[in-house]
Design a protein around this motif. Structure first.
Motif, PDB file in Angstrom:
ATOM      1  N   LYS A  17       0.811  -1.221   0.000  1.00 13.74           N
ATOM      2  CA  LYS A  17       0.000   0.000   0.000  1.00 13.74           C
ATOM      3  C   LYS A  17       0.846   1.273   0.000  1.00 13.74           C
ATOM      4  O   LYS A  17       0.375   2.333  -0.437  1.00 13.74           O
ATOM      5  N   ASN A  18       2.095   1.187   0.457  1.00 17.99           N
ATOM      6  CA  ASN A  18       2.945   2.381   0.463  1.00 17.99           C
ATOM      7  C   ASN A  18       3.323   2.825  -0.949  1.00 17.99           C
ATOM      8  O   ASN A  18       3.832   3.936  -1.134  1.00 17.99           O
ATOM      9  N   ARG A  19       3.074   1.964  -1.929  1.00 15.79           N
ATOM     10  CA  ARG A  19       3.379   2.309  -3.322  1.00 15.79           C
ATOM     11  C   ARG A  19       2.226   3.036  -4.005  1.00 15.79           C
ATOM     12  O   ARG A  19       2.316   3.395  -5.179  1.00 15.79           O
ATOM     13  N   LEU A  20       1.143   3.257  -3.271  1.00 14.18           N
ATOM     14  CA  LEU A  20       0.002   3.969  -3.853  1.00 14.18           C
ATOM     15  C   LEU A  20       0.382   5.419  -4.142  1.00 14.18           C
ATOM     16  O   LEU A  20       1.191   6.024  -3.421  1.00 14.18           O
ATOM     17  N   PRO A  21      -0.210   6.018  -5.173  1.00 14.50           N
ATOM     18  CA  PRO A  21       0.138   7.400  -5.539  1.00 14.50           C
ATOM     19  C   PRO A  21      -0.567   8.428  -4.647  1.00 14.50           C
ATOM     20  O   PRO A  21      -1.530   8.115  -3.949  1.00 14.50           O
ATOM     21  N   ASN A  22      -0.079   9.637  -4.706  1.00 13.94           N
ATOM     22  CA  ASN A  22      -0.695  10.760  -3.997  1.00 13.94           C
ATOM     23  C   ASN A  22      -1.689  11.417  -4.945  1.00 13.94           C
ATOM     24  O   ASN A  22      -1.344  12.303  -5.722  1.00 13.94           O
ATOM     25  N   CYS A  23      -2.939  10.941  -4.902  1.00 20.42           N
ATOM     26  CA  CYS A  23      -3.965  11.497  -5.785  1.00 20.42           C
ATOM     27  C   CYS A  23      -5.334  11.287  -5.161  1.00 20.42           C
ATOM     28  O   CYS A  23      -5.517  10.431  -4.287  1.00 20.42           O
ATOM     29  N   ARG A  41     -13.431   6.328  -0.865  1.00 21.58           N
ATOM     30  CA  ARG A  41     -12.983   7.529  -1.582  1.00 21.58           C
ATOM     31  C   ARG A  41     -11.961   8.266  -0.724  1.00 21.58           C
ATOM     32  O   ARG A  41     -11.944   8.124   0.509  1.00 21.58           O
ATOM     33  N   THR A  42     -11.124   9.054  -1.355  1.00 24.34           N
ATOM     34  CA  THR A  42     -10.122   9.826  -0.627  1.00 24.34           C
ATOM     35  C   THR A  42      -9.571  10.939  -1.513  1.00 24.34           C
ATOM     36  O   THR A  42      -9.597  10.828  -2.742  1.00 24.34           O
ATOM     37  N   VAL A  43      -9.069  11.985  -0.871  1.00 26.22           N
ATOM     38  CA  VAL A  43      -8.409  13.057  -1.630  1.00 26.22           C
ATOM     39  C   VAL A  43      -6.910  12.810  -1.711  1.00 26.22           C
ATOM     40  O   VAL A  43      -6.206  13.486  -2.467  1.00 26.22           O
ATOM     41  N   VAL A  46      -2.444   7.572  -0.940  1.00 22.00           N
ATOM     42  CA  VAL A  46      -1.379   6.959  -0.141  1.00 22.00           C
ATOM     43  C   VAL A  46      -1.521   7.327   1.331  1.00 22.00           C
ATOM     44  O   VAL A  46      -1.296   6.494   2.224  1.00 22.00           O
ATOM     45  N   ALA A  47      -1.930   8.571   1.606  1.00 25.01           N
ATOM     46  CA  ALA A  47      -2.111   8.984   3.000  1.00 25.01           C
ATOM     47  C   ALA A  47      -3.281   8.239   3.641  1.00 25.01           C
ATOM     48  O   ALA A  47      -3.233   7.877   4.820  1.00 25.01           O
ATOM     49  N   ARG A  48      -4.324   8.019   2.854  1.00 21.35           N
ATOM     50  CA  ARG A  48      -5.502   7.320   3.388  1.00 21.35           C
ATOM     51  C   ARG A  48      -5.143   5.916   3.840  1.00 21.35           C
ATOM     52  O   ARG A  48      -5.639   5.415   4.850  1.00 21.35           O
ATOM     53  N   TRP A  49      -4.264   5.253   3.093  1.00 16.91           N
ATOM     54  CA  TRP A  49      -3.947   3.864   3.395  1.00 16.91           C
ATOM     55  C   TRP A  49      -2.800   3.695   4.386  1.00 16.91           C
ATOM     56  O   TRP A  49      -2.479   2.579   4.773  1.00 16.91           O
TER      57      TRP A  49
END
Length: 438
Positions: A17-23, A41-43, A46-49
């Protein structure tokens, strides 16, 4: 909005999950079979996860079924996030969006399995298919009825069964949309939906009078009793409001939700008493005028109590009312005038409604072994056992405790009713019939 192809979306494994993008994104958690089990949903993805409230729950499930996180980039239009999330949840109905976070995931139950398991439970409770309205105003609707009698019924068992289904991690959920006041029996009205078809379940007092003539049809591969075309037409003629409310209502001929039988109910370990299985009636058709009913009989011994059991040509077992009267009342022959009325009253006091509405008939019986001819009411063996077991309501104190615990030991002064009632709390006469063949 249309369905998306999850396989075409970018994705990472759950533990990556740390490889998720910031979007900003709508994200989808899927299992190794491609089933969507959660949508959010999230804004900032990567921060959400980094500290997702369901991560520990999902991590447990990931040990047996590899999970992935896919996402749909929504950075260009943040205002649509909430709307899109709701639309995707309503479209895909992911099971974890309907479950509590604290509930550990051991198994994701496919919606088809949850549907069939709930329908199997309802079929065991003598639920009847009333009909199917394919042009209902809201959506095509299957109408199911479960039996009640006066203020008594199986509403509690229905409620337990469907609530247990709702506890599963599945997108199929039953909603109790109306509950009668306690003074009217607290009967529940339920509904669910599968693949655009609504299933409506409601109580019905008149079912006990039509079960005998009902046909057999399937819903989602599960067999139910069902109203025949003639039965439904007769009911609609007497209650025209039914057709006004559901102009497209017809008796079920073909399965409205055709599917293969996917999953059987888990085998009972004998300790689960949450659902009561209701046995079908064993009522005999009346004999033509002037004819007698031929039967065989055998005598069973239960702790010194002799029980005569009659068997017809189809292998169904019955006990004559005279035998019941002798054991329970210590009288040889009851008054004939109120005989049927008395037995209707007896079954109405039972804790089950399985015999409510049963048609008692006094008829002539001849036994093949010795040509003895008698006039009696035949009680189905299971009914006789229910009546005798219910005799414990007349006992109290130590005797009742011993009966219920199985520690009862007969005494010379104990009557036949006490002995048989105690024995039937933990045994069945059918077990003796297996070794006492006619």
């Amino acid at each position: 909005m249309s369905k998306i192809t999850i396989a075409d979306l970018p994705s990472v494994h759950l533990l990556d999950k740390n490889r998720l993008p910031n979007c900003a994104a709508i994200y989808f958690v899927t299992d190794s079979n491609g089933q969507i089990i959660y949508i959010g949903r999230t804004v900032n993805l990567v921060a959400r996860w980094k500290d997702h409230h369901r991560f520990n729950q999902l991590k447990r499930f990931n040990r047996k079924n590899l999970l992935s996180i896919s996402w749909l980039n929504c950075s260009n239009d943040l205002s649509t996030l909430s709307k899109l999330e709701n639309e995707f949840i309503n479209l895909y109905k992911p099971p974890l969006n309907w479950s509590k976070v604290v509930q550990p995931i051991r198994k994701i139950t496919p919606v088809e399995t949850a549907l069939q398991q709930s329908l199997q439970q309802l079929a065991k409770l003598n639920t009847v298919i009333f009909g199917f309205d394919s042009i209902a105003e809201e959506k095509p609707t299957i109408y199911l009825n479960y039996p009640v009698y006066g203020k008594r019924g199986l509403s509690g068992s229905v409620r337990v069964a469907l609530r247990n289904i709702n506890k599963k991690a599945s997108s199929l959920k039953w909603k109790e949309y109306h509950t009668e006041p306690k003074s009217f029996g607290k009967f529940g009205f339920w509904e669910t939906e599968y693949n655009g078809i609504k299933i409506d379940l409601s109580p019905s007092e008149g079912l006990v009078n039509i079960m005998q003539d009902a046909t057999r049809k399937t819903i989602a591969g599960v067999t139910f009793m069902a109203l025949s075309v003639l039965q439904l037409e007769t009911i609609i003629e007497s209650v025209p409001e039914i057709k006004e409310d559901s102009p497209g209502l017809e008796a079920v001929e073909e399965d409205p939700i055709p599917m293969k039988f996917i999953d059987k109910l888990p085998a009972s370990n004998g300790n689960n008493k949450s659902v009561v299985e209701v046995e079908p009636w064993e009522e005999l058709e009346p004999m033509p005028e002037g004819e007698v009913r031929e039967m065989n009989r055998q005598f069973l011994d239960v702790d010194g109590v002799e029980v005569e059991v009659c068997t017809n040509e189809n292998g169904k077992h019955f006990v004559r009312h005279n035998v019941y009267w002798w054991i329970s009342q210590n009288q040889k022959d009851p008054e004939r005038n109120n005989l049927v009325t008395n037995f209707k009253r007896f079954v109405d006091t039972l804790p089950t409604i399985r015999w409510s509405g049963y048609r008692f008939r006094l008829e002539t019986i001849v036994f093949n072994e010795d040509d003895v001819e008698v006039e009696s009411i035949l009680l189905p063996l299971t009914m006789f056992e229910d009546l005798m077991k219910n005799a414990k309501s007349h006992f109290a104190g130590k005797l009742l405790q011993e009966m219920e615990s199985g520690e009862y030991k007969s005494k010379p002064e104990d009557g036949a009713r006490i002995k048989l009632c105690a024995w039937l709390q933990h045994n069945s006469l059918s077990s003796l019939l297996q070794t006492n063949k006619v």
